[in-house]
Design a protein around this motif. Structure first.
Motif, PDB file in Angstrom:
ATOM      1  N   ARG A  54     -56.778 -66.308 -56.233  1.00  0.00           N
ATOM      2  CA  ARG A  54     -57.902 -66.098 -57.472  1.00  0.00           C
ATOM      3  C   ARG A  54     -57.444 -66.999 -58.655  1.00  0.00           C
ATOM      4  NH1 ARG A  54     -60.635 -61.461 -56.437  1.00  0.00           N
ATOM      5  NH2 ARG A  54     -61.081 -61.465 -54.173  1.00  0.00           N
ATOM      6  N   GLU A  57     -58.593 -70.432 -58.029  1.00  0.00           N
ATOM      7  CA  GLU A  57     -60.307 -70.593 -58.136  1.00  0.00           C
ATOM      8  C   GLU A  57     -60.570 -70.755 -59.515  1.00  0.00           C
ATOM      9  OE1 GLU A  57     -61.668 -67.335 -56.270  1.00  0.00           O
ATOM     10  OE2 GLU A  57     -60.954 -67.575 -54.278  1.00  0.00           O
ATOM     11  N   HIS A  58     -59.768 -70.360 -60.490  1.00  0.00           N
ATOM     12  CA  HIS A  58     -60.197 -70.307 -61.927  1.00  0.00           C
ATOM     13  C   HIS A  58     -59.550 -71.274 -62.522  1.00  0.00           C
ATOM     14  CE1 HIS A  58     -62.357 -66.506 -61.394  1.00  0.00           C
ATOM     15  NE2 HIS A  58     -61.328 -65.898 -60.908  1.00  0.00           N
ATOM     16  N   THR A  61     -60.976 -73.745 -65.678  1.00  0.00           N
ATOM     17  CA  THR A  61     -60.953 -73.307 -66.879  1.00  0.00           C
ATOM     18  C   THR A  61     -59.879 -73.514 -67.907  1.00  0.00           C
ATOM     19  OG1 THR A  61     -60.020 -71.067 -66.597  1.00  0.00           O
ATOM     20  CG2 THR A  61     -62.431 -71.393 -66.318  1.00  0.00           C
ATOM     21  N   THR A  71     -62.152 -63.424 -72.980  1.00  0.00           N
ATOM     22  CA  THR A  71     -63.426 -63.605 -72.313  1.00  0.00           C
ATOM     23  C   THR A  71     -64.099 -62.096 -72.348  1.00  0.00           C
ATOM     24  OG1 THR A  71     -62.428 -63.126 -70.007  1.00  0.00           O
ATOM     25  CG2 THR A  71     -62.494 -65.453 -70.772  1.00  0.00           C
ATOM     26  N   CYS A 280     -57.255 -68.676 -69.675  1.00  0.00           N
ATOM     27  CA  CYS A 280     -58.493 -68.162 -68.790  1.00  0.00           C
ATOM     28  C   CYS A 280     -58.231 -67.891 -67.489  1.00  0.00           C
ATOM     29  CB  CYS A 280     -59.682 -69.373 -69.238  1.00  0.00           C
ATOM     30  SG  CYS A 280     -60.133 -69.368 -71.001  1.00  0.00           S
ATOM     31  N   PRO A 281     -57.817 -68.694 -66.758  1.00  0.00           N
ATOM     32  CA  PRO A 281     -57.585 -68.413 -65.311  1.00  0.00           C
ATOM     33  C   PRO A 281     -56.796 -66.921 -65.390  1.00  0.00           C
ATOM     34  CG  PRO A 281     -56.877 -70.466 -65.755  1.00  0.00           C
ATOM     35  CD  PRO A 281     -56.906 -69.932 -67.149  1.00  0.00           C
ATOM     36  N   ALA A 284     -59.527 -64.046 -65.959  1.00  0.00           N
ATOM     37  CA  ALA A 284     -59.978 -64.004 -64.899  1.00  0.00           C
ATOM     38  C   ALA A 284     -59.544 -63.400 -63.641  1.00  0.00           C
ATOM     39  CB  ALA A 284     -60.566 -65.465 -64.326  1.00  0.00           C
ATOM     40  N   ASP A 288     -60.384 -59.366 -62.186  1.00  0.00           N
ATOM     41  CA  ASP A 288     -60.650 -58.866 -60.506  1.00  0.00           C
ATOM     42  C   ASP A 288     -59.393 -57.758 -60.106  1.00  0.00           C
ATOM     43  OD1 ASP A 288     -62.363 -61.001 -60.202  1.00  0.00           O
ATOM     44  OD2 ASP A 288     -60.814 -62.488 -59.382  1.00  0.00           O
TER      45      ASP A 288
END
Length: 401
Positions: A54, A57-58, A61, A71, A280-281, A284, A288
């Motif tokens: 995850r 995936e981010h 950013t 965020t 930011c990652p 995010a 989750d």
């Protein structure tokens, strides 16, 4: 000019517990075989196996500066988790939540947030940033004894007495190191005192998800249950939490504060000058994590198994007390430094003398002296081995309640 190059208050904070343990044990050889470090409460149980993917995936950013308030997705996820976990009605708004780089950032910045000069009340023993928040920001630290006769929590009669001079009261539930939990009546009275005397109440709830029986109450739930029409139910209150323990992700460095919107807004404003924002990652991935309870159930079961083993191996010995929550044993002994030395010299175990975890209380008592803290973080086999080595020492040095 004074000629001082460094703020002398930094030196007055005192030595951190872990260097003190190292100095205590220096030059002493443990017995042959593996040694086991039981000093640091660093989770060893794995976070969810999907966490790394995850984060990847981010990764796109990373090209953007994180906003001071975090965020929208993270704030919504944290507010939603708080609503579900603590049954908040009315729910808390995302605007009343802010991310932090772990809980430590906020717990220190509370000293900058509080309107001093004034007193900063805190338990002793305590997490060291509590006193740094006072001593480095112009508040006067007052250490309230967290003794067993008060449920290992500060006496609220004393908080009431000191209330008119108080700017900040920080309390921990579940407590570190004792593993005690504040009940709703205690939290409700603490909230009432904050509002009567006009100070900030901060509740460190970082161990809220590592419990053995009933889920601990949170201060925000107490506020919501006693909400008055037209008033902010969370006024003058901040709950501080983290994903380090709940999700076994201390390296993610994501915590959050939630409660009074004005206080949260002021913390966000402060971060523009005095703190780094959370990537930011990481936010995010943290969102989750907050949306998934299955991994939390697994992590909680891991700790329950460890404490069940402690009950079995140490339960009949003097000085043993089974904690309600958290990840530590708080064992009463005749001499905490001597017990820590014997643990190392005779059993190859590193533990923390209780007196290293907080200064004397303002009334001259030393509630942490005569205890040792044992971090319950290793796998079950290692933990059982450590407890079996510890048992004869506790038989010798344990002090019955």
């Amino acid at each position: 000019m004074s000629g001082a190059l460094v703020n002398p208050a930094i030196a007055q904070l005192g030595a951190h517990p872990f260097p003190r343990v190292a100095a205590l044990l220096e030059g002493i050889e443990p017995p042959p075989g593996d040694t086991i470090d039981l000093t640091i409460g660093e989770p060893r149980v794995a976070p969810p196996d999907w966490l790394a993917s995850r984060l990847a995936e981010h990764g796109s950013t990373l090209g953007s500066y994180p906003r001071n308030e975090g965020t929208a997705a993270f704030r919504e996820a944290a507010a939603g988790w708080l609503e579900r976990r603590f049954r908040l009605d009315p729910p808390i708004a995302p605007e009343a939540v802010m991310p932090s780089s772990g809980a430590r950032e906020v717990l220190f910045q509370l000293g900058l947030l509080a309107a001093g000069p004034g007193l900063a009340l805190m338990p002793t023993p305590h997490y060291a940033p509590y006193r740094a928040a006072a001593r480095l920001t112009g508040l006067e630290a007052v250490y309230l004894p967290s003794a067993e006769e008060h449920g290992f929590l500060p006496d609220l009669d004393e908080v009431d007495r000191l209330g008119p001079e108080t700017a900040l009261f920080t309390v921990c539930s579940p407590t570190n190191p004792e593993g005690a939990v504040a009940d709703p009546e205690y939290l409700a009275r603490a909230v009432g005192l904050a509002r009567r005397h006009g100070f900030i109440l901060a509740v460190d709830e970082c161990y809220s998800e590592i419990y053995r029986g009933r889920a601990p109450y949170g201060v925000l739930r107490v506020c919501a249950e006693r909400a008055e029409p037209g008033a902010d139910p969370y006024a003058q209150v901040l709950a501080v939490n983290s994903l380090s323990k709940r999700s076994s992700a201390p390296g993610l460095r994501v915590g959050f504060a939630a409660g009074d919107r004005r206080l949260v807004k002021s913390l966000i404003d402060l971060r523009a000058y005095a703190a780094g924002t959370v990537g930011c990652p990481n936010l995010a991935a943290a969102a989750d994590l907050l949306g998934d309870e299955s991994h939390v159930d697994r992590i909680r079961a891991f700790y329950r198994e460890l404490f069940d083993a402690a009950d079995t191996i140490l339960g009949d010995l003097p000085g043993y007390r089974s904690p309600e929550a958290g990840m530590f044993l708080w064992l009463r002994v005749d001499d905490d430094e001597a017990a820590a030395l014997e643990c190392w010299e005779s059993a190859g175990l590193r533990v923390v003398p209780g007196s290293y975890l907080g200064p004397e209380a303002h009334d001259g008592t030393a509630p942490a002296a005569g205890y040792v803290r044992v971090a319950m973080v290793h796998d079950l086999a290692t933990t059982r081995l450590a407890l079996e080595r510890l048992a004869p020492i506790l038989m010798k040095r344990g002090v019955a309640a």
